[in-house]
Design a protein around this motif. Structure first.
Motif, PDB file in Angstrom:
ATOM      1  N   LEU A  94      38.585  43.480  38.122  1.00 23.86           N
ATOM      2  CA  LEU A  94      37.449  44.419  38.047  1.00 23.86           C
ATOM      3  C   LEU A  94      37.358  44.561  36.587  1.00 23.86           C
ATOM      4  O   LEU A  94      35.977  44.717  36.129  1.00 23.86           O
ATOM      5  CB  LEU A  94      38.110  45.577  38.657  1.00 23.86           C
ATOM      6  N   ARG A  95      38.367  44.542  35.844  1.00 25.39           N
ATOM      7  CA  ARG A  95      38.115  44.916  34.222  1.00 25.39           C
ATOM      8  C   ARG A  95      37.072  43.774  33.723  1.00 25.39           C
ATOM      9  O   ARG A  95      36.438  44.057  32.990  1.00 25.39           O
ATOM     10  CB  ARG A  95      39.554  45.159  33.700  1.00 25.39           C
ATOM     11  N   ARG A  96      37.581  42.535  34.330  1.00 28.37           N
ATOM     12  CA  ARG A  96      37.044  41.349  33.788  1.00 28.37           C
ATOM     13  C   ARG A  96      35.569  41.411  34.050  1.00 28.37           C
ATOM     14  O   ARG A  96      34.569  40.853  33.348  1.00 28.37           O
ATOM     15  CB  ARG A  96      37.687  40.059  33.850  1.00 28.37           C
ATOM     16  N   PHE A  97      35.280  41.621  35.409  1.00 29.10           N
ATOM     17  CA  PHE A  97      33.768  41.620  35.971  1.00 29.10           C
ATOM     18  C   PHE A  97      33.013  42.740  35.021  1.00 29.10           C
ATOM     19  O   PHE A  97      31.982  42.348  34.530  1.00 29.10           O
ATOM     20  CB  PHE A  97      33.722  42.181  37.124  1.00 29.10           C
ATOM     21  N   ASN A  98      33.670  43.805  34.785  1.00 24.94           N
ATOM     22  CA  ASN A  98      32.855  44.890  34.011  1.00 24.94           C
ATOM     23  C   ASN A  98      32.575  44.364  32.562  1.00 24.94           C
ATOM     24  O   ASN A  98      31.448  44.651  32.051  1.00 24.94           O
ATOM     25  CB  ASN A  98      33.763  46.205  33.939  1.00 24.94           C
ATOM     26  N   GLU A  99      33.582  43.832  32.182  1.00 30.82           N
ATOM     27  CA  GLU A  99      33.432  43.120  30.651  1.00 30.82           C
ATOM     28  C   GLU A  99      32.213  42.097  30.705  1.00 30.82           C
ATOM     29  O   GLU A  99      31.291  42.107  29.623  1.00 30.82           O
ATOM     30  CB  GLU A  99      34.588  42.523  30.208  1.00 30.82           C
ATOM     31  N   ARG A 100      32.335  41.225  31.717  1.00 36.12           N
ATOM     32  CA  ARG A 100      31.374  40.315  31.828  1.00 36.12           C
ATOM     33  C   ARG A 100      29.803  41.029  32.050  1.00 36.12           C
ATOM     34  O   ARG A 100      28.928  40.339  31.294  1.00 36.12           O
ATOM     35  CB  ARG A 100      31.508  39.358  33.205  1.00 36.12           C
ATOM     36  N   ALA A 155      45.934  33.284  39.380  1.00 36.90           N
ATOM     37  CA  ALA A 155      46.090  34.565  40.438  1.00 36.90           C
ATOM     38  C   ALA A 155      45.772  35.691  39.255  1.00 36.90           C
ATOM     39  O   ALA A 155      46.592  35.642  38.446  1.00 36.90           O
ATOM     40  CB  ALA A 155      47.384  34.631  41.105  1.00 36.90           C
ATOM     41  N   VAL A 156      44.855  36.463  39.706  1.00 37.75           N
ATOM     42  CA  VAL A 156      44.681  37.622  38.821  1.00 37.75           C
ATOM     43  C   VAL A 156      44.895  38.794  39.901  1.00 37.75           C
ATOM     44  O   VAL A 156      44.608  38.861  41.161  1.00 37.75           O
ATOM     45  CB  VAL A 156      43.189  37.603  38.300  1.00 37.75           C
ATOM     46  N   SER A 157      45.555  40.077  39.261  1.00 40.91           N
ATOM     47  CA  SER A 157      45.214  41.248  39.926  1.00 40.91           C
ATOM     48  C   SER A 157      43.826  41.824  40.340  1.00 40.91           C
ATOM     49  O   SER A 157      42.972  41.605  39.556  1.00 40.91           O
ATOM     50  CB  SER A 157      46.224  42.229  39.113  1.00 40.91           C
ATOM     51  N   GLN A 158      43.930  42.817  41.304  1.00 44.57           N
ATOM     52  CA  GLN A 158      42.460  43.121  41.439  1.00 44.57           C
ATOM     53  C   GLN A 158      42.181  44.170  40.463  1.00 44.57           C
ATOM     54  O   GLN A 158      40.857  44.184  40.099  1.00 44.57           O
ATOM     55  CB  GLN A 158      42.626  43.996  42.961  1.00 44.57           C
ATOM     56  N   GLU A 159      42.960  44.813  39.966  1.00 38.26           N
ATOM     57  CA  GLU A 159      42.851  45.887  38.763  1.00 38.26           C
ATOM     58  C   GLU A 159      41.890  44.766  37.673  1.00 38.26           C
ATOM     59  O   GLU A 159      41.145  45.222  36.986  1.00 38.26           O
ATOM     60  CB  GLU A 159      43.683  46.469  38.259  1.00 38.26           C
ATOM     61  N   GLU A 160      42.940  43.824  37.271  1.00 38.67           N
ATOM     62  CA  GLU A 160      42.358  42.916  36.074  1.00 38.67           C
ATOM     63  C   GLU A 160      41.122  42.548  36.389  1.00 38.67           C
ATOM     64  O   GLU A 160      40.273  42.174  35.618  1.00 38.67           O
ATOM     65  CB  GLU A 160      43.628  41.958  35.762  1.00 38.67           C
ATOM     66  N   ALA A 217      39.885  34.536  37.294  1.00 36.54           N
ATOM     67  CA  ALA A 217      41.135  34.375  36.810  1.00 36.54           C
ATOM     68  C   ALA A 217      41.570  33.565  35.779  1.00 36.54           C
ATOM     69  O   ALA A 217      42.589  33.411  35.156  1.00 36.54           O
ATOM     70  CB  ALA A 217      41.927  33.496  38.195  1.00 36.54           C
ATOM     71  N   GLY A 218      40.475  32.934  35.154  1.00 40.28           N
ATOM     72  CA  GLY A 218      40.612  32.296  33.828  1.00 40.28           C
ATOM     73  C   GLY A 218      40.591  30.742  33.941  1.00 40.28           C
ATOM     74  O   GLY A 218      41.333  30.283  32.958  1.00 40.28           O
ATOM     75  N   LYS A 219      40.102  30.243  34.973  1.00 43.52           N
ATOM     76  CA  LYS A 219      40.291  28.916  34.792  1.00 43.52           C
ATOM     77  C   LYS A 219      39.450  28.132  33.975  1.00 43.52           C
ATOM     78  O   LYS A 219      40.129  26.982  33.114  1.00 43.52           O
ATOM     79  CB  LYS A 219      39.265  28.126  36.404  1.00 43.52           C
ATOM     80  N   GLY A 220      38.311  28.465  33.354  1.00 43.37           N
ATOM     81  CA  GLY A 220      37.552  27.923  32.196  1.00 43.37           C
ATOM     82  C   GLY A 220      38.282  28.097  31.142  1.00 43.37           C
ATOM     83  O   GLY A 220      38.392  26.830  29.988  1.00 43.37           O
TER      84      GLY A 220
END
Lengths: 497, 497
Positions: free
Chosen positions: B417-423, B410-415, B309-312
């Protein structure tokens, strides 16, 4: 040494883009390998001239690597916690365990840098401070801490430009302190101080590297490369005896303490004279620790000795005179895993008393040159360097206001046997007797030899050893507490008390 | 309740001799059994009227048992360390781990006893202080700490005699403070205060027992017997919701924070307006923490949220505005063994900031009602009581000067997933992605439910939750830092800044 950095080398965006990914990946891999192996602590010292991007570098490294395993050691002005301990206390206290990376910002170089950049630097003060640093770094390096020191530098013009730019932007103007605004006026002096500091503290086991700070990309690539180099190197061997750098702050006593020839005192002390002297000593101790003069001092008592020599009993006669709020008794046994993941002295640094307090160590840092030596838990090169490391540690304690008094309680083999048997027979004393105690009896001569060497090397004028024969418990307890009161009264300048 | 103790019962030398051995042996056996099992911490609270032998009891217990596993918690006047934290901080800080015995001398009863024995006791203050103690003791008891409270008492005549005797002997005269000399003049008032205190803080899980203190032998036998009883009992079940005793110091917000209905903001923030607002917020934050008004306050920021969700990133935008010497970022993951051997909140109590500093928790004590609840690491009775325990903890923080601000990203499920894949695709981001992250995705609904319950129960006026949708990172980061600056400015009374 600053010529290259003062050319303010620049890295293009494309060059940087081509290298960033590989550098970050490698740093992360190395960081995880370090965590996995946990064979050392890595300390990155970030120092240098103002405006050269030290703060940004620390932030950036936290972004590039896994910040959960990075510890930033940054101490500004003195805190209430640190003011009552030796200057290096806060670094000891915050030292990360093996497997972790520490980034030291605003480091133990601050006092040396302040002296070297003052209007009229004092060469003696510089030599003293540099020697203190060298002893500290050599001790860490010898005990499993890898130190990498980066000095950030840039040209006078680049520095002036950077400060102008920061001041112009409200988001960064706060970063420029009044001191910074003066900095570029003092550029030459700071530059010269940097040269002095680096030359005085360069060492194979804690090497300095100069990093050009004018260009963000060049600075980060150079930093990352230097850190990677360090990760890839082995922990370097420390050549010098760590604690012997510079003029030592301690003086050995001559003649030094030694084991008593005959164990038994000529005449045992009568219960009556015991009571009179013990009461008087306890009353005196109570008065001394309540004296105004003790408010900015502390008392550190060390008890070592053969098993069943009566350490516990002697300690209780002392604490009896103290308020429970004013003292701690710290029993020292085998180190925990966390303690093993730090340099040997770490756990003692962590237990230093604040002013006005008494810390009593039931066994102590001398375990290094006693049980660890005798039981061969460490090699000879480790216990041999420990004597001066300990002397150095105790000197720092004294400088911070501590009165350090050390006791070796000696019991005869016959009396020890009698006490062991008594313990074995009394149910509520049995816990004091372990199989180790019987084993240690067989090593009597080894312990005697180790104790003799310890007296020879650590009986200092500032922190003397008192050897007390304890076959007669009354005699021994009175001797101990009277040595405490006399030592404390002398240190406080209250002999009349 | 003091009648029996005021008869000053006496034990004969012979009776004592007949019992001492068995009592000491049993105490030692129980102490070792506790150490072996390590299923709880035992805390012995030593309280009572002056002159009833509290200090001697503590010394004697250390002699009767193995002092290496006894921790004396004795805090006199405020230290520089404690003055900047909540009153209970030093007890939390020194709490022994499971398996150990703590003897609490000069305990958390001191403020209540002072109020109750004052010339004109304030019933409201007494009720407030007693409730605070009850919440603390219930929390400890519910989390594996067994509390035994002994109140030492004796008759007026015996007290007067004891003080006279101590004053007459130079070895003990120092023990009698000016306050003590007045004590027997105030005997009735102290006796009444004792009754008040015991009645207000009696509980099945932390029971009081009165010990007759006039006779040394009777006192020690009664003490040892009470301690043995406790060792032999099981850890009692806590009936009340620990944190709900007395009027709570927190007020829930209405309506409370909740998960955003739609995740995406209507229009994403442009890079230009992001830069303007971020720069302004960072500059403002920099000014606020440098403001005089912050010198006796501290800032505690809590970050929770779904993975990726972008805590860091949000945290780094905040620390960018701070001096590295002024803040600590504390990543919170699974507790260590040492942390597991203490009550849940212990590790957070140990990381509280001093005044003038910022503590940022990257995950926090809310793990209790999030991951530990969802993963069923604890039973429902544990996370149900955690809400109020946490509110109570945060209230204490605020009373000590801390500004507490909490974020749920809070992040949406779609976003996500996108961030997981990017990672997964970027080598130097891969470390951020663990198998747990994928597993947690399957528990999306469970986490959502847990978060909703958390908002309902812990969104307090004093320490509010800010729910921030982070699909648009720029929007999210600006919202977070502006919530910090607004909250801090309001708390410091510097809204104009």
């Amino acid at each position: 040494m600053f010529e290259s950095a003062e050319r303010d080398p620049v890295m293009s965006k494309d060059d940087f883009a081509a290298r960033e990914g590989a550098l970050r990946t490698a740093l992360l891999q190395r960081q995880y390998a370090l965590l996995e192996k946990a064979d050392r602590t890595v300390l990155l010292v970030v120092a240098g001239i103002d405006g050269a991007g030290k703060g940004s570098t620390v932030n950036q490294l936290n972004e590039w690597m896994d910040p959960r395993n990075i510890h930033t050691l940054a101490f500004g002005t003195e805190t209430p916690e640190s003011a009552q301990r030796p200057p290096l206390w806060q670094y000891w206290n915050a030292l990360p365990p093996k497997g972790q990376l520490g980034i030291v910002f605003d480091s133990w170089y601050a006092p040396l840098m302040a002296e070297a950049s003052s209007k009229h630097p004092d060469p003696d003060a510089i030599a003293f401070l540099a020697a203190e640093i060298q002893r500290f770094e050599a001790l860490l390096a010898a005990d499993g801490v890898q130190i990498v020191k980066l000095w950030y530098h840039l040209s006078r013009d680049a520095q002036a430009g950077r400060i102008r730019k920061q001041l112009a932007d409200p988001a960064t103007a706060w970063r420029v302190s009044k001191a910074d605004r003066l900095v570029h006026k003092r550029y030459d002096r700071l530059r010269k101080a940097g040269e002095t500091v680096i030359a005085a503290t360069q060492s194979p086991h804690a090497p300095w590297q100069v990093v050009p700070g004018a260009d963000d990309r060049m600075r980060m690539v150079t930093t990352a490369t230097a850190l990677l180099d360090a990760f890839n190197r082995k922990l370097p061997k420390v050549v010098a005896q760590p604690a012997q750098v510079g003029a030592p702050a301690f003086v050995l006593r001559s003649p030094h303490a030694s084991m008593p020839a005959a164990m038994l005192p000529t005449a045992p002390m009568s219960p009556e004279s015991y009571e009179v002297r013990m009461d008087a000593a306890q009353a005196r101790l109570g008065q001394l620790v309540r004296n105004k003069a003790f408010r900015d001092r502390s008392l550190v008592l060390v008890f070592e000795g053969i098993d069943a020599a009566g350490k516990g009993g002697a300690i209780r006669r002392i604490t009896h005179a103290l308020d429970a709020r004013q003292y701690s008794v710290m029993p020292v046994s085998a180190p925990t895993d966390m303690e093993k993941a730090h340099p040997y002295l770490w756990r003692f640094w962590n237990r230093l008393p604040t002013h006005g307090r008494v810390a009593i160590f039931d066994r102590s840092w001398y375990g290094r040159v006693l049980v660890e030596r005798v039981e061969k838990l460490i090699g000879p090169e480790v216990w041999r360097r420990a004597y001066d490391e300990i002397n150095d540690f105790e000197s720092q304690l004294q400088e911070s206001g501590a009165v350090v008094i050390k006791f070796w309680l000696a019991v005869s083999q016959e009396e020890q046997l009698r006490r062991f048997n008594e313990r074995a027979e009394t149910p509520f004393k049995r816990f004091k007797l372990t199989p180790d105690d019987w084993r240690n009896r067989d090593k009597w001569e080894d312990y005697r030899k180790a104790a003799d060497a310890m007296f020879e090397r650590t009986d200092t004028v500032g922190a003397p050893w008192h050897v007390v024969a304890t076959d007669d418990k009354r005699q021994a307890r009175v001797q101990v507490i009277e040595a405490v009161t006399n030592g404390l009264a002398k240190a406080l300048g209250k002999r009349g008390l």
